[in-house]
Scaffold this active site. Structure first.
Site, mmCIF file in Angstrom:
data_model
loop_
_atom_site.group_PDB
_atom_site.id
_atom_site.type_symbol
_atom_site.label_atom_id
_atom_site.label_comp_id
_atom_site.label_asym_id
_atom_site.label_seq_id
_atom_site.Cartn_x
_atom_site.Cartn_y
_atom_site.Cartn_z
ATOM 1 N N LYS A 88 -44.066 70.280 -23.376
ATOM 2 C CA LYS A 88 -44.610 69.218 -24.229
ATOM 3 C C LYS A 88 -45.199 68.051 -23.434
ATOM 4 O O LYS A 88 -46.170 67.433 -23.847
ATOM 5 C CB LYS A 88 -43.524 68.708 -25.178
ATOM 6 C CG LYS A 88 -43.082 69.765 -26.181
ATOM 7 C CD LYS A 88 -43.336 69.323 -27.592
ATOM 8 C CE LYS A 88 -43.322 70.481 -28.565
ATOM 9 N NZ LYS A 88 -42.097 71.296 -28.552
ATOM 10 N N GLU A 110 -44.719 62.057 -34.272
ATOM 11 C CA GLU A 110 -43.752 62.705 -35.143
ATOM 12 C C GLU A 110 -42.872 63.562 -34.249
ATOM 13 O O GLU A 110 -43.289 63.980 -33.179
ATOM 14 C CB GLU A 110 -44.477 63.590 -36.160
ATOM 15 C CG GLU A 110 -44.885 64.995 -35.660
ATOM 16 C CD GLU A 110 -45.936 65.004 -34.543
ATOM 17 O OE1 GLU A 110 -46.640 63.998 -34.372
ATOM 18 O OE2 GLU A 110 -46.030 66.035 -33.835
ATOM 19 N N SER A 376 -41.200 78.447 -22.269
ATOM 20 C CA SER A 376 -41.705 77.113 -22.638
ATOM 21 C C SER A 376 -40.711 75.974 -22.446
ATOM 22 O O SER A 376 -41.107 74.824 -22.321
ATOM 23 C CB SER A 376 -42.182 77.129 -24.094
ATOM 24 O OG SER A 376 -41.166 77.625 -24.938
HETATM 25 C C1 PLP Z 1 -41.902 72.479 -29.343
HETATM 26 C C2 PLP Z 1 -41.560 73.682 -28.592
HETATM 27 C C3 PLP Z 1 -42.157 74.942 -28.864
HETATM 28 C C4 PLP Z 1 -43.111 75.163 -30.001
HETATM 29 O O1 PLP Z 1 -44.287 74.463 -29.963
HETATM 30 P P1 PLP Z 1 -45.694 75.113 -29.590
HETATM 31 O O2 PLP Z 1 -46.660 74.062 -29.942
HETATM 32 O O3 PLP Z 1 -45.852 76.363 -30.389
HETATM 33 O O4 PLP Z 1 -45.657 75.408 -28.138
HETATM 34 C C5 PLP Z 1 -41.826 76.020 -28.071
HETATM 35 N N1 PLP Z 1 -40.936 75.910 -27.064
HETATM 36 C C6 PLP Z 1 -40.331 74.740 -26.775
HETATM 37 C C7 PLP Z 1 -39.354 74.696 -25.660
HETATM 38 C C8 PLP Z 1 -40.622 73.591 -27.529
HETATM 39 O O5 PLP Z 1 -40.004 72.435 -27.235
#
Ligand code: PLP
Length: 393
Positions: A88, A110, A376
């Site tokens: 993020k 948000e 992610s």
């Molecule tokens: C917020 C988040 C996501 C989902 O958001 P995308 O916009 O689809 O990437 C995925 N993995 C993690 C660790 C997150 O914090």
């Protein structure tokens, strides 16, 4: 792809906002397009990405994971190692730098689980900007750790009591605030959703993931991967990985949250089961009932718990550039355990969905196929929820 002038990817996207925001969106688009090609802006952004966020993140060959599932060659793009523990921050640093260049003095955002809120509060502390975070009452109760993190970073949390008191409602309130305070306020959106130019802009800031991957895999394997796999909430980590490979033959697989199961109607699989509709300023696939009322999403992974999805994913689905599948809460817990035990990495629950997909579908890949999966985020935020779900005392 590049959206057209009105911000459409095919029939998806656009700007469905009140009149008062049309100007603000044009101003934003102009400022962004100017900076996009500005060398100084990029060197400043890269400075923070390298020395503050810790980029480039490693591309790690997960040999024990591959062996355990008797599957293909798997590389993990380690966004879990970025500062604040997820991808993020790639986007929040970019947008907040843009806000500063635009002369804005107040930042709003948000947040659902609080991950985007934490990333925004972090960057606002770094640049000494006032930061107000909209968060649903229900989420404030569920995500105490992130609420404390944001407060410690100096952000103010504005509780949202309307609707289901979750992310969808927090987003509505943030948009309302922006309409009122558009002169001095910049709205940092957390994913590739919302009205144009946000989906394009957030994607661009996240393409650092795919650009690094391309370079790293060429160094490690001397060729591009066969598949890219990532979880899809709003769709930013996946598009960030996919986009630099759009014009290649590399196949894209996006994994949504099937919650309690697709047939339970308690899930967040907007691409797989949704209908085209309008939410938060753009046209995309959405979870909605027969009357077009937006339904509440459910996923054990708070970052996937959103009834909509970015318009570019809807375009990828429609044109079949990407394929999509979904993984349930229970299966995601298995994915979490799998990575913890094979590689000593606690993944966030969001990419645990993609991890389980690799296990479930290991048989569809050839042994020599190379897959890059976007890890992610890290799992610290989910340790309590996972322990409870697995009955670990
Ligand atoms: C917020 C988040 C996501 C989902 O958001 P995308 O916009 O689809 O990437 C995925 N993995 C993690 C660790 C997150 O914090």
């Amino acid at each position: 792809m590049r959206p057209n002038k009105a911000g459409y990817f095919g029939i998806f996207g656009g700007k469905f906002v009140p009149e008062t925001l049309m100007n603000a969106l044009s101003e934003l688009e102009k400022a962004y397009c100017k900076l996009k090609t500005n060398k100084d802006f990029h060197s400043e952004l890269n400075f923070y990405l390298n020395y503050y966020v810790g980029r480039p993140t490693p591309l790690y060959k997960a040999k024990r994971l591959s062996a355990e599932i008797n599957g293909p060659v798997i590389y993990l793009k380690r966004e879990d190692l970025a500062h604040t523990g997820a991808h993020k921050i790639n986007n929040t640093i970019g947008q907040v730098l843009l806000a500063i260049k635009m002369g804005k003095t107040r930042i709003i955002a948000e947040t659902g689980a609080g991950q985007h809120g934490v990333a925004t509060a972090t960057v606002c502390a770094l640049f000494n900007l006032k930061c107000h975070i909209y968060m649903g009452d229900e989420d404030i109760k569920r995500q105490k750790l992130n609420v404390s993190r944001m407060k410690l970073l100096g952000a103010e949390i504005i509780p949202v009591h309307s609707g289901s008191k979750t992310l969808k409602d927090a987003t509505n309130e943030a948009i309302r605030d922006w309409v009122t305070n558009v002169k001095n306020t910049y709205y940092v959106l957390g994913s590739v959703v919302g009205p144009h130019p946000y989906p394009m802009m957030v994607r661009d800031f996240q393409t650092i993931i795919g650009n690094e991957t391309k370079k790293q895999i060429m160094e490690l394997e001397g060729k591009l991967p066969d598949y890219l796999v990532a979880c899809v909430g709003g769709g930013s980590n996946s598009l960030g990985l996919f986009y630099p490979f759009e014009k290649t033959k590399v196949k894209f697989i996006g994994i949504e949250a099937a919650g309690y199961g697709i047939k339970s109607y308690k899930h967040a699989a907007s691409l797989i089961t949704g209908e085209v509709g309008i939410l938060h300023g753009s046209k995309s696939y959405l979870l909605q009932d027969k009357n077009g009322q937006v339904l509440n999403a459910h996923s054990i992974a708070p970052g996937l718990d959103y009834p909509g999805v970015g318009p570019e994913h809807s375009y990828y689905k429609k044109t079949k550039r990407a394929e999509y599948d979904a993984v349930t809460d229970k299966e995601a817990l298995e994915g979490f355990k799998l990575l913890a035990r094979t590689e000593g990495i606690l993944p966030a629950l969001e990419p645990s969905h993609a991890l389980y997909y690799l296990k479930k579908k290991a048989g569809r890949f050839k042994k020599k196929d190379i897959i890059v999966m976007c890890l992610s985020g890290r799992g610290d935020k989910d340790v309590e929820a996972v322990s409870e779900a697995l009955g670990i005392k």
